[in-house]
Design a protein around this motif. Structure first.
Motif, short mmCIF file in Angstrom:
data_model
loop_
_atom_site.label_atom_id
_atom_site.label_comp_id
_atom_site.label_asym_id
_atom_site.label_seq_id
_atom_site.Cartn_x
_atom_site.Cartn_y
_atom_site.Cartn_z
N PRO A 23 36.31 46.70 57.04
CA PRO A 23 36.67 45.84 58.17
C PRO A 23 36.01 44.47 58.21
O PRO A 23 36.60 43.54 58.73
N HIS A 24 34.80 44.32 57.68
CA HIS A 24 34.07 43.08 57.93
C HIS A 24 33.58 42.38 56.67
O HIS A 24 33.33 41.17 56.70
N SER A 25 33.38 43.08 55.59
CA SER A 25 32.82 42.45 54.40
C SER A 25 33.32 43.16 53.15
O SER A 25 33.80 44.29 53.21
N ASP A 65 32.86 51.04 59.19
CA ASP A 65 32.02 50.01 58.57
C ASP A 65 31.88 50.33 57.09
O ASP A 65 32.45 51.30 56.58
N HIS A 66 31.13 49.49 56.37
CA HIS A 66 31.10 49.59 54.91
C HIS A 66 30.48 50.89 54.40
O HIS A 66 30.69 51.27 53.24
N ASN A 105 34.40 50.72 67.65
CA ASN A 105 33.01 50.25 67.57
C ASN A 105 32.49 49.84 68.93
O ASN A 105 31.28 49.88 69.18
N SER A 146 41.93 49.99 68.70
CA SER A 146 41.50 48.60 68.54
C SER A 146 40.68 48.20 69.76
O SER A 146 41.22 48.10 70.87
N HIS A 285 39.74 41.86 55.09
CA HIS A 285 39.20 41.25 56.31
C HIS A 285 39.49 39.75 56.40
O HIS A 285 39.50 39.18 57.49
N GLU A 286 39.75 39.11 55.27
CA GLU A 286 40.06 37.68 55.28
C GLU A 286 41.56 37.41 55.32
O GLU A 286 41.98 36.26 55.47
#
Length: 329
Positions: A23-25, A65-66, A105, A146, A285-286
């Protein structure tokens, strides 16, 4: 990357149920499969980082998360995976096959559903026992978590719940006036949802906080031509772009992926047909990469069970600047 797409070198013993980018990285891709394995693939390095076997086919997965993942399986169990160590433990179980899983989250809640017609909340912050949020009249066909919102598709209806107050839905409606819903997705940075149906239609309901131009319409998303006639193909998944507000992708049961602009109702691009049904879609994520699971899905009795394949499409070079410009005007 071969031109604008590449195929991942992964072999599966059965259908792919779901895929999701981190989701983030980074560009790690989580893949759950009916072959009872959860896989973590590093797209940038082209390396399989983890393959964790389970005791039953995995019907859904989520990627909070990762380092963390959850799955729902045909034996009813909800499992948690440490993606660094590969350790797997059991969160709990449904009374029947577990079909959907999602994580917030914001509330540290894991939400699951199953053939037992229950929505269950698991408090992952305090590790408390589960609570049955709702006993439903029918099985959940699709759901999406979400933020504070849970959007659920049941039959021909869509229900939106606030996870902080689950007494009743904040919204319930028959989204497409009849046809069975096949998938649901929430819109990033906005209030609303999109649902797809077995008859090839998509219903959009979007409210942007910074704009009064709400989007509400239904359109025939996946009509195909055959023998001089148009017929409709089931929409299997919907994914919204995190890069461009209002852009979203749909995947259908005949292997086509199409990117649309919600505001103008225009088709931006349709990729060449994939070798199998599109079972699942995910943007990184991008918003520059779109992962496509080309796999049978066990939705139809006459499906051709070709070996599942995974494709990564590079989408940041598509000419979609006019969308973001019009959205900000």
């Amino acid at each position: 990357m071969n031109g604008d797409w590449m195929e991942l070198d992964l072999a599966f013993g059965d259908a792919i149920s779901e895929l999701q980018f981190a989701p983030h990285s980074n560009n790690n891709l989580l893949i759950s499969s009916w072959d009872s394995n959860l896989r973590l693939y590093d797209v940038d390095a082209s390396i399989l980082r983890l393959q964790a076997p389970s005791q039953a086919p995995l019907l859904a997965s989520c990627f909070p998360d990762h380092a963390l993942a959850f799955t729902a399986a045909s034996d009813g169990f909800i499992r948690r995976y440490d993606l660094h160590s590969g350790h797997v433990d059991t969160v709990g179980s449904h009374d029947d096959i577990a079909t959907c899983v999602g994580y917030s989250n914001q509330t540290c809640q894991l939400i699951t559903s199953g053939f037992d017609k229950k929505l269950i909340s698991w408090d992952m912050h305090t590790e408390k026992a589960s609570s049955c949020l709702r006993s439903l009249d029918a099985e959940v066909d699709s759901m999406y978590v979400s933020g504070f919102n849970l959007t659920v598709a049941i039959g021909a209806s869509v229900h939106v719940y606030d996870l902080r107050n689950f007494d009743k839905p904040v919204q319930s409606k028959e989204a497409l006036n009849g046809p069975h819903l096949s998938c649901v997705s929430s819109i990033p940075d906005a209030e609303g949802f999109a649902v797809g149906s077995v008859d090839g239609r998509v219903s959009l309901q979007i409210s942007y906080p910074s704009s009064s131009n709400d989007i509400r319409y239904i359109f025939r998303c996946h009509p195909k031509s055959k023998d001089g006639r148009h017929y409709l193909v089931s929409v299997n998944d919907i994914a919204f772009s995190p890069l461009v507000s209002g852009a979203f992708a749909t995947g259908d049961n005949e292997g086509y992926v199409t990117i649309w602009d919600a505001g103008s109702r225009k088709r931006l691009v349709e990729f060449p047909r994939h070798p199998n049904s599109v079972a699942s879609l995910s943007y990184n994520h991008e918003g520059q990469l779109l992962a496509v699971a080309s796999s049978h899905s066990y939705q139809e009795a006459n499906e051709i069970e070709k070996p599942p394949r995974l494709f990564i499409h590079k989408v940041d070079n598509i000419d979609i600047g006019s969308i973001s410009a019009s959205r900000n005007s």
